[in-house]
Design an enzyme around this catalytic site. Structure first.
Site, PDB file in Angstrom:
ATOM      1  N   ASP A   3       5.180  -6.055   9.252  1.00 26.87           N
ATOM      2  CA  ASP A   3       6.286  -5.702  10.154  1.00 26.87           C
ATOM      3  C   ASP A   3       6.330  -6.621  11.374  1.00 26.87           C
ATOM      4  O   ASP A   3       7.416  -6.983  11.841  1.00 26.87           O
ATOM      5  CB  ASP A   3       6.138  -4.242  10.614  1.00 26.87           C
ATOM      6  CG  ASP A   3       6.595  -3.273   9.533  1.00 26.87           C
ATOM      7  OD1 ASP A   3       7.392  -3.678   8.670  1.00 26.87           O
ATOM      8  OD2 ASP A   3       6.133  -2.118   9.559  1.00 26.87           O
TER       9      ASP A   3
ATOM     10  N   ARG B 258       0.853  -1.195   0.000  1.00 27.71           N
ATOM     11  CA  ARG B 258       0.000   0.000   0.000  1.00 27.71           C
ATOM     12  C   ARG B 258       0.880   1.232   0.000  1.00 27.71           C
ATOM     13  O   ARG B 258       1.759   1.357   0.859  1.00 27.71           O
ATOM     14  CB  ARG B 258      -0.835   0.046   1.290  1.00 27.71           C
ATOM     15  CG  ARG B 258      -1.933  -0.922   1.336  1.00 27.71           C
ATOM     16  CD  ARG B 258      -3.014  -0.517   2.300  1.00 27.71           C
ATOM     17  NE  ARG B 258      -2.572  -0.089   3.621  1.00 27.71           N
ATOM     18  CZ  ARG B 258      -3.391   0.323   4.569  1.00 27.71           C
ATOM     19  NH1 ARG B 258      -4.683   0.390   4.337  1.00 27.71           N
ATOM     20  NH2 ARG B 258      -2.945   0.675   5.740  1.00 27.71           N
TER      21      ARG B 258
ATOM     22  N   THR C 245      -1.468   7.423  -0.464  1.00 22.15           N
ATOM     23  CA  THR C 245      -2.741   7.270  -1.195  1.00 22.15           C
ATOM     24  C   THR C 245      -3.532   6.060  -0.695  1.00 22.15           C
ATOM     25  O   THR C 245      -4.722   5.934  -0.975  1.00 22.15           O
ATOM     26  CB  THR C 245      -2.467   7.053  -2.700  1.00 22.15           C
ATOM     27  OG1 THR C 245      -1.755   5.807  -2.841  1.00 22.15           O
ATOM     28  CG2 THR C 245      -1.631   8.175  -3.285  1.00 22.15           C
TER      29      THR C 245
ATOM     30  N   ASP D  71       0.841  -3.274  12.103  1.00 26.16           N
ATOM     31  CA  ASP D  71       1.270  -3.632  10.746  1.00 26.16           C
ATOM     32  C   ASP D  71       1.647  -5.107  10.715  1.00 26.16           C
ATOM     33  O   ASP D  71       2.666  -5.519  11.294  1.00 26.16           O
ATOM     34  CB  ASP D  71       2.470  -2.755  10.335  1.00 26.16           C
ATOM     35  CG  ASP D  71       2.828  -2.950   8.871  1.00 26.16           C
ATOM     36  OD1 ASP D  71       3.061  -4.110   8.467  1.00 26.16           O
ATOM     37  OD2 ASP D  71       2.862  -1.953   8.142  1.00 26.16           O
TER      38      ASP D  71
HETATM   39  C1  PRP Z   1      -0.913  -4.702   4.328  1.00 24.38           C
HETATM   40  C2  PRP Z   1      -1.687  -5.988   4.440  1.00 24.38           C
HETATM   41  C3  PRP Z   1      -2.539  -5.953   3.193  1.00 24.38           C
HETATM   42  C4  PRP Z   1      -2.856  -4.496   3.042  1.00 24.38           C
HETATM   43  C5  PRP Z   1      -4.234  -4.265   3.565  1.00 24.38           C
HETATM   44  O1  PRP Z   1       0.141  -4.857   3.454  1.00 24.38           O
HETATM   45  O2  PRP Z   1      -0.907  -7.125   4.538  1.00 24.38           O
HETATM   46  O3  PRP Z   1      -1.895  -6.459   2.038  1.00 24.38           O
HETATM   47  O4  PRP Z   1      -1.895  -3.785   3.843  1.00 24.38           O
HETATM   48  O5  PRP Z   1      -4.631  -2.980   3.352  1.00 24.38           O
HETATM   49  P1  PRP Z   1      -5.764  -2.571   2.317  1.00 24.38           P
HETATM   50  O6  PRP Z   1      -6.932  -3.478   2.560  1.00 24.38           O
HETATM   51  O7  PRP Z   1      -6.050  -1.138   2.691  1.00 24.38           O
HETATM   52  O8  PRP Z   1      -5.207  -2.699   0.935  1.00 24.38           O
HETATM   53  P2  PRP Z   1       1.243  -3.729   3.178  1.00 24.38           P
HETATM   54  O9  PRP Z   1       0.838  -2.891   2.013  1.00 24.38           O
HETATM   55  O10 PRP Z   1       1.541  -3.005   4.452  1.00 24.38           O
HETATM   56  O11 PRP Z   1       2.475  -4.567   2.675  1.00 24.38           O
HETATM   57  P3  PRP Z   1       3.345  -5.702   3.409  1.00 24.38           P
HETATM   58  O12 PRP Z   1       2.505  -6.946   3.460  1.00 24.38           O
HETATM   59  O13 PRP Z   1       4.510  -5.818   2.504  1.00 24.38           O
HETATM   60  O14 PRP Z   1       3.713  -5.206   4.784  1.00 24.38           O
HETATM   61  N1  URA Z   2      -2.254  -3.289   6.939  1.00 22.03           N
HETATM   62  C1  URA Z   2      -1.813  -3.739   8.135  1.00 22.03           C
HETATM   63  O1  URA Z   2      -0.812  -4.463   8.206  1.00 22.03           O
HETATM   64  N2  URA Z   2      -2.483  -3.363   9.234  1.00 22.03           N
HETATM   65  C2  URA Z   2      -3.585  -2.588   9.192  1.00 22.03           C
HETATM   66  O2  URA Z   2      -4.173  -2.293  10.251  1.00 22.03           O
HETATM   67  C3  URA Z   2      -4.027  -2.140   7.936  1.00 22.03           C
HETATM   68  C4  URA Z   2      -3.354  -2.522   6.818  1.00 22.03           C
END
Ligand code: PRP
Ligand code: URA
Length: 208
Positions: free
Chosen positions: A202, A103, A107, A199
């Site tokens: 993380d 994400r 945005t 997160d």
């Molecule tokens: C997080 C999570 C989803 C997304 C959810 O990933 O694992 O993929 O955010 O958010 P949304 O429903 O608003 O799209 P992130 O983009 O943080 O990437 P990561 O898994 O690499 O940490």
């Molecule tokens: N992605 C995450 O990892 N945590 C949240 O709460 C939302 C999006």
């Protein structure tokens, strides 16, 4: 189609540890994997079986087997890979694809960086994995890509979901069944699920 919510005191117990900010990487990862096994168990209870004859040490008998090749597990990178471990304990021969999305923190729109899925995806039961369904953008985009490739039977599994994400995903992909272990209260102004667990990526990978 209403989402299927795993309502169970033992799931609540696992979530109580998972959500706690004091829980460390090892335990967090293990809990994501364990809850994912239960999500898989629930989501695949309609799995088709075929009857074959085998011999136990005592007698010949007929047993029911799942054709594991009919299944494709697709984690959304990164955090979705934390769920994969639990699913392949249940169906070790399922095929695995990866969709790389993150994400954009301003945005909140998903950005694609990787895409590789098993062949014949159109003939498989596809199970998309992501621990968090927040705005729904990542799940929607991943599922759109899979449909463009011909996927027809798609289920989405997540650990924590926000009502906003469920609504959006149902609007765009009404045919996709959602399985979740919790539906939380809301999203905050940064697009984080409240109360959520922070997160997920993380916390699984220990990157912050
Ligand atoms: C997080 C999570 C989803 C997304 C959810 O990933 O694992 O993929 O955010 O958010 P949304 O429903 O608003 O799209 P992130 O983009 O943080 O990437 P990561 O898994 O690499 O940490
Ligand atoms: N992605 C995450 O990892 N945590 C949240 O709460 C939302 C999006």
């Amino acid at each position: 189609m209403e989402p299927v919510i795993l309502k169970h005191p033992l799931i609540d117990n696992k979530l109580s540890i998972l959500r706690n900010k004091k829980t460390g990487t090892k335990e967090f990862r293990e809990l994501i994997s364990e809850i994912s096994m239960f999500l898989c168990y629930e989501a695949l209870k309609d799995a088709k079986t075929e009857t074959v004859e085998i011999e136990t040490p005592v007698a010949k008998t007929k047993v029911n087997k799942v054709n594991e090749d009919d299944y494709a597990f697709i984690p959304i990178l990164r955090a979705g890979t934390g769920m994969l471990d639990g699913l392949i304990k249940v169906l070790p021969n399922a095929k695995i694809g990866h969709i790389g999305l993150f994400r954009n923190e301003t945005t909140l729109k998903p950005v694609r960086y990787y895409y590789k899925v098993p062949k014949d995806i159109d003939k498989k039961q596809v199970v998309v994995l992501d621990p968090m369904l927040a705005t729904g953008g990542s799940a929607i985009d991943a599922i759109t890509m899979l449909k463009e490739e011909g996927a027809k039977n798609i289920k989405f599994l997540c650990i924590i979901s926000a009502p906003e994400g469920i609504k959006k995903l149902q609007e765009v992909h009404p045919d996709v069944e959602i399985y979740t272990s919790a539906v939380d209260e809301k999203l905050n102004e940064k697009g984080y699920i409240v109360p959520g667990l922070g997160d997920a990526g993380d916390r699984i990978f220990g990157t912050k």
